[in-house]
Motif scaffolding. Structure first.
Motif, PDB file in Angstrom:
ATOM      1  N   UNK A  59       4.303  -0.147 -13.080  1.00 42.90           N
ATOM      2  CA  UNK A  59       3.485  -0.770 -13.972  1.00 42.90           C
ATOM      3  C   UNK A  59       2.118  -1.267 -13.396  1.00 42.90           C
ATOM      4  N   UNK A  60       2.244  -1.631 -11.994  1.00 45.61           N
ATOM      5  CA  UNK A  60       1.019  -2.033 -11.486  1.00 45.61           C
ATOM      6  C   UNK A  60      -0.108  -1.143 -11.545  1.00 45.61           C
ATOM      7  N   UNK A  61       0.417   0.156 -11.002  1.00 44.18           N
ATOM      8  CA  UNK A  61      -0.465   1.280 -10.852  1.00 44.18           C
ATOM      9  C   UNK A  61      -1.296   1.559 -12.287  1.00 44.18           C
ATOM     10  N   UNK A  62      -0.437   1.890 -13.473  1.00 43.22           N
ATOM     11  CA  UNK A  62      -0.907   1.848 -14.492  1.00 43.22           C
ATOM     12  C   UNK A  62      -1.886   0.655 -14.843  1.00 43.22           C
ATOM     13  N   UNK A  63      -1.883  -0.644 -14.515  1.00 42.48           N
ATOM     14  CA  UNK A  63      -2.346  -1.639 -14.849  1.00 42.48           C
ATOM     15  C   UNK A  63      -3.883  -1.434 -14.270  1.00 42.48           C
ATOM     16  N   UNK A  64      -3.998  -1.265 -12.749  1.00 42.59           N
ATOM     17  CA  UNK A  64      -5.050  -1.126 -12.317  1.00 42.59           C
ATOM     18  C   UNK A  64      -5.796   0.262 -12.523  1.00 42.59           C
ATOM     19  N   UNK A  65      -5.097   1.269 -13.044  1.00 42.04           N
ATOM     20  CA  UNK A  65      -5.902   2.446 -13.498  1.00 42.04           C
ATOM     21  C   UNK A  65      -6.646   2.060 -14.904  1.00 42.04           C
ATOM     22  N   UNK A 102      -2.987  -8.625 -11.216  1.00 39.85           N
ATOM     23  CA  UNK A 102      -2.074  -7.510 -11.404  1.00 39.85           C
ATOM     24  C   UNK A 102      -1.020  -7.951 -10.486  1.00 39.85           C
ATOM     25  N   UNK A 103       0.238  -8.237 -11.328  1.00 42.96           N
ATOM     26  CA  UNK A 103       1.167  -8.796 -10.504  1.00 42.96           C
ATOM     27  C   UNK A 103       1.930  -7.569  -9.527  1.00 42.96           C
ATOM     28  N   UNK A 104       2.182  -7.852  -8.335  1.00 43.41           N
ATOM     29  CA  UNK A 104       2.682  -6.922  -7.465  1.00 43.41           C
ATOM     30  C   UNK A 104       4.214  -6.128  -7.940  1.00 43.41           C
ATOM     31  N   UNK A 105       4.422  -5.029  -7.321  1.00 40.48           N
ATOM     32  CA  UNK A 105       5.392  -4.533  -7.866  1.00 40.48           C
ATOM     33  C   UNK A 105       5.993  -3.562  -6.641  1.00 40.48           C
ATOM     34  N   UNK A 130       0.943  -1.196  -0.108  1.00 40.40           N
ATOM     35  CA  UNK A 130      -0.003  -0.005   0.072  1.00 40.40           C
ATOM     36  C   UNK A 130       0.862   1.228  -0.027  1.00 40.40           C
ATOM     37  N   UNK A 131       1.907   1.349   0.724  1.00 42.83           N
ATOM     38  CA  UNK A 131       2.752   2.438   0.697  1.00 42.83           C
ATOM     39  C   UNK A 131       3.261   2.753  -0.445  1.00 42.83           C
ATOM     40  N   UNK A 132       4.039   1.408  -1.253  1.00 39.82           N
ATOM     41  CA  UNK A 132       4.664   1.625  -2.500  1.00 39.82           C
ATOM     42  C   UNK A 132       3.621   2.091  -3.479  1.00 39.82           C
ATOM     43  N   UNK A 161      10.084  -4.973 -15.185  1.00 39.31           N
ATOM     44  CA  UNK A 161       8.338  -5.350 -14.886  1.00 39.31           C
ATOM     45  C   UNK A 161       8.086  -4.986 -13.630  1.00 39.31           C
ATOM     46  N   UNK A 162       8.927  -5.234 -12.686  1.00 38.89           N
ATOM     47  CA  UNK A 162       8.446  -5.277 -11.315  1.00 38.89           C
ATOM     48  C   UNK A 162       8.622  -3.785 -10.198  1.00 38.89           C
TER      49      UNK A 162
END
Ligand code: H53
Length: 830
Positions: free
Chosen positions: A811-817, A477-480, A137-139, A806-807
């Motif tokens: 990248x994760x946030x763009x995928x969630x968005x 959504x793979x974590x990062x 969550x902090x990342x 990739x990690x």
């Protein structure tokens, strides 16, 4: 707001951004002398930290105000990230780096007589989380701000974060973490409050239109007070907001009537009861303890947050039908699932929308992230408890379930098993509410956090939901991790070296650029610099170990690190069993044979949940083994065992860059993702691991030749467990030898470890230590061999880092968005 004709005066006087070092220094000194009332005669590192933090904070606040204004004016869709945990760590260094003023701060503080590192290390970690979920969550907050998404975090302002861990006589002892003695990073908003109700009853009225209205009333009120924390992005003007709620008594400080009649204790009892709600973080990671106070925390926090979100939406005077065009809410695990019920309640009971219309709004607003398949972690609240605490919510849950099961009946007529499998209510004694089911039904997307995990939830715990909804509702959504904290902040030397080759720090915003490092694989000087930095980081850790544990570790030894929460599924026990086996082997070797060995330091760290007896036993065993091995003169540097006390975010920043190898060795199918695996590889460490969680995707990205994989795969786990249950598994002879040694009392009274050992036998070895032990040892031997080849090791290290793009959690946030929230970044304000 200020009248138009006065605004010019106002603007002329507005707080300004630093023009240079002197501005910064002036503000530091001003804060030390005025805000903190100290002087140059009594300014220690602590006061210097205070001054620097307040000066830097002012810079954040200027941008924060503008960001919030900009977001309000642009009025785009916002993301709200609901998480019971935000494991932020320290803020000063991070703020300085994100504002890109590190050199100025170092020089500026230097001229005032302070080393910036000493100043930074004065800060108390903000430890409002347990482990991976809270740090994720902090990342994410860092990335949302860096990418200019209009986003808010919502959480609880615990007075006590995760406990501090001390090791006494080899055992974990917990002490409270009171972290608010000086916290310049939060802004109490005593004007932003929400009244939250508990208990009470539901009354039914018929309104003037003949409509039946249900009203929840007569309960106990607690006040939620907002505390805001600015979240700066990296090299952007965007500063987002993290809003944490603190609980207070609804009316005044204490009961004056009681006070005046001499009942002093009674007069403050209500106040204390109210404040208890946000007093302490539950110290369990991946374990659901099911306590009433925890349910109160959950409702208190989601009700306050939703009230806030709805209030903000209503200011725009849009019709309700546009709510989910303006608002996306992400549920971090099932902890905030009551938000689904609360929004439905607000829309139906308070705003008088029709049930179906309200439900459409609800389901298009929420997304749910699942972080675990472990049965002991899945939240289930007893119906009687919810009935007592939140009577109206229970009715709404029943209604949601009723309508849902009607749909199920339509799709699978007369299929009682399907109804039972999919019902939110589990027919146990007492009945319980399956929060994950409620979260799925109330959301439009459900995601897992690594490919294997997302596949597993579809084929196991949520299988029947896939049958009902079809597969599209479920995604991955793979974590990062944020490279700003986990490379630039934690390992500044490596970040500088990379930037010198890639022509600047742009890679920190676009981590795929690391690929260009491959060009320098044959650049001898670069490779040397790379390995020198690793050694320097190891020297720093060795020094810390000497200071804190009194153990002398040779910095040239292979540093083998396992730092994470202590949990049987993460298998620290397998690691320490391996250490014992190694010790026994060395003892049997001739001096000649020993010359061939690679010296190794096994470094452990991590907290056990206070009530998790088996995890505490594992800590005790690690320390018991350390006592024997580290004091065995015959062993010398060949083997060291260290348990680092009180593992937390700021310690992780020092420990992770110092690893040669780190261990991510969970039983296949149990670790949803893991994120420290990514942090270690990004810092040039190699990993030994199982085919679990994100290890699989790390392997795909960096190549099999750069990772040490071993053990059974997830597909085999059920069969293996079955075999154990039917007594069909012989214990591996090497493991047997280890168990015998523990039983001999070499590491302290064998009775202490009896439960741990019997988990392998009578306990049916649920985590399959005996099935993986032999391949674990063999793979550790390969690690030793590989480490002897210094050039080969360096090549693995550099090529792995090059392929870690990739990690990045960007990248994760763009995928969630894209896939879940449907939100766009906002042009950054000037
Ligand atoms: O969440 C991490 C994962 C990790 C998983 C962890 C987690 C918690 O820390 C607490 C509760 C929970 O359900 C899951 O164990 O594998 O990397 C972030 O997704």
């Amino acid at each position: 707001s200020i009248p138009e004709q006065l605004r010019d005066t106002w603007r002329k006087l507005s707080a300004a951004e630093f023009a240079g070092k002197e501005d910064f220094q002036r503000e530091v000194v001003r804060h030390i002398e005025t805000t903190l009332a100290r002087s140059l005669y009594n300014c220690d590192d602590g006061a210097a930290y205070g001054g620097a933090a307040l000066a830097v904070r002012d810079q954040l606040v200027i941008r924060w105000n503008k960001t919030q204004q900009n977001q309000t004016i642009r009025d785009q869709k916002r993301v709200y990230y609901l998480s019971l945990e935000f494991l932020m760590g320290r803020a000063l260094d991070n703020s300085i780096l994100n504002l890109d003023v590190k050199d100025m701060a170092r020089d500026g503080m230097g001229e005032l007589g302070f080393r910036i590192e000493d100043v930074i290390s004065q800060e108390h970690d903000a430890a409002l989380g347990n482990g991976g979920l809270g740090r994720l969550a902090a990342c994410f907050l860092d990335c949302l701000a860096t990418l200019n998404y209009p986003a808010w975090g919502y959480g609880l302002r615990y007075k006590y974060g995760i406990f501090k861990q001390e090791i006494v006589d080899g055992y974990q002892v917990e002490t409270p973490d009171y972290w608010l003695d000086f916290n310049p990073w939060e802004f109490p908003r005593h004007d932003v409050t929400v009244d939250i109700m508990f208990y009470g009853h539901v009354n039914q009225y018929t309104d003037e239109n003949g409509k039946v209205v249900k009203v929840w009333e007569g309960g106990e009120i607690v006040k939620a007070v907002a505390h805001d924390v600015p979240i700066p992005g990296y090299k952007t003007n965007t500063v987002n907001n993290l809003r944490l709620w603190a609980s207070q008594p609804a009316s005044g400080e204490f009961d004056f009537q009681k006070f005046n009649s001499g009942d002093y204790e009674g007069s403050i009892r209500d106040q204390q009861r109210a404040e208890t709600i946000s007093a302490v973080l539950y110290p369990n990671d991946n374990i659901d303890a099911g306590k009433e106070l925890r349910l109160k925390q959950q409702y208190f926090w989601v009700a306050a947050s939703l009230h806030d979100i709805v209030r903000r939406f209503k200011k725009t005077h849009r019709p309700w039908s546009e709510f989910s065009d303006q608002v996306a809410i992400q549920l971090n695990d099932t902890h905030p699932t009551l938000a689904i019920v609360e929004l439905q309640r607000i829309l139906v009971d308070v705003e008088t929308l029709h049930w179906d219309e309200a439900w459409d709004i609800v389901t298009s607003t929420f997304g749910y992230t699942n972080h675990t398949v472990l049965p002991e972690a899945l939240e289930k609240w007893p119906v009687p408890l919810v009935q007592h605490l939140l009577p109206r919510h229970l009715q709404i849950i029943y209604e949601i379930n009723l309508y849902f099961l009607q749909q199920v009946e339509k799709k699978f007529p007369k299929n009682r098993e399907m109804l039972r499998n999919l019902s939110i209510i589990e027919e146990s004694q007492p009945q319980v509410i399956r929060m994950a089911f409620l979260a799925i039904i109330g959301s439009h997307k459900v995601n897992g956090v690594a490919e294997l995990h997302s596949d597993l939830i579809k084929s196991t715990i949520f299988k029947d939901f896939v049958a009902f909804y079809g597969p599209d509702k479920f995604t991955n959504v793979t974590n990062g991790i944020t490279p700003r904290r986990w490379l630039h902040q934690a390992n500044p030397k490596l970040s500088d070296l990379i930037s010198s080759k890639l022509g600047g720090y742009e890679f920190l915003k676009d981590l795929s650029q690391l690929e260009n490092l491959k060009k320098f694989l044959n650049d001898k000087e670069f490779v040397k610099d790379w390995m020198d930095i690793k050694l320097a980081n190891k020297v720093r850790l060795a020094k810390y170990i000497k200071e804190t544990n009194g153990i002398a570790v040779n910095p040239h030894a292979l540093f083998d690190i396992q730092v994470k929460r202590i949990h049987e599924y993460k298998r620290q026990q397998m690691n320490i069993f391996g250490v014992i086996y190694r010790y026994l082997q060395i003892k049997e070797m001739s001096l000649e044979e020993r010359k061939n060995l690679v010296p190794r330091a096994f470094i452990f760290g991590g907290k056990a949940a206070p009530g998790y007896w088996m995890a505490k036993t594992i800590i005790k065993l690690i320390n018991g083994v350390g006592d024997v091995v580290n004091n065995d003169k015959d062993i010398g540097d060949l083997l060291k065992v260290v348990f680092l006390e009180d593992y937390n975010v700021s310690k992780a920043e020092m420990i992770i860059p110092a690893s040669d190898i780190s261990e991510h060795i969970s039983t296949a199918g149990t670790e949803a993702s893991g994120t420290s695996n990514m942090k270690f590889v990004l810092n040039g460490g190699l990993i030994i691991g199982t085919m679990d969680g994100a290890n699989i995707e790390i392997t795909r990205e960096i190549g099999e030749e750069n990772i040490f994989l071993f053990g059974n795969v997830a597909e085999n786990v059920e069969d293996l467990r079955h075999a154990h249950r039917f007594g069909k598994v012989e214990m591996d002879p090497k493991l047997k030898k280890v168990c015998d040694t523990i039983n001999s009392g070499l590491f302290g009274d064998a009775n202490i470890y009896a439960g741990l050992l019997s988990s392998l036998t009578t306990g049916c070895d649920y985590y399959l230590v005996s099935d993986d032990f032999s391949s674990y040892l063999t793979t550790q031997d390969l690690v030793d061999e590989a480490f002897k080849d210094k050039d080969g090791w360096a090549e693995k290290s550099i090529s792995s880092v090059a392929l870690m793009g990739f990690f990045s959690a960007d990248r994760c946030i763009n995928e969630y968005a894209d896939m879940i929230w449907n939100v766009e970044p906002l042009p950054e304000h000037k």
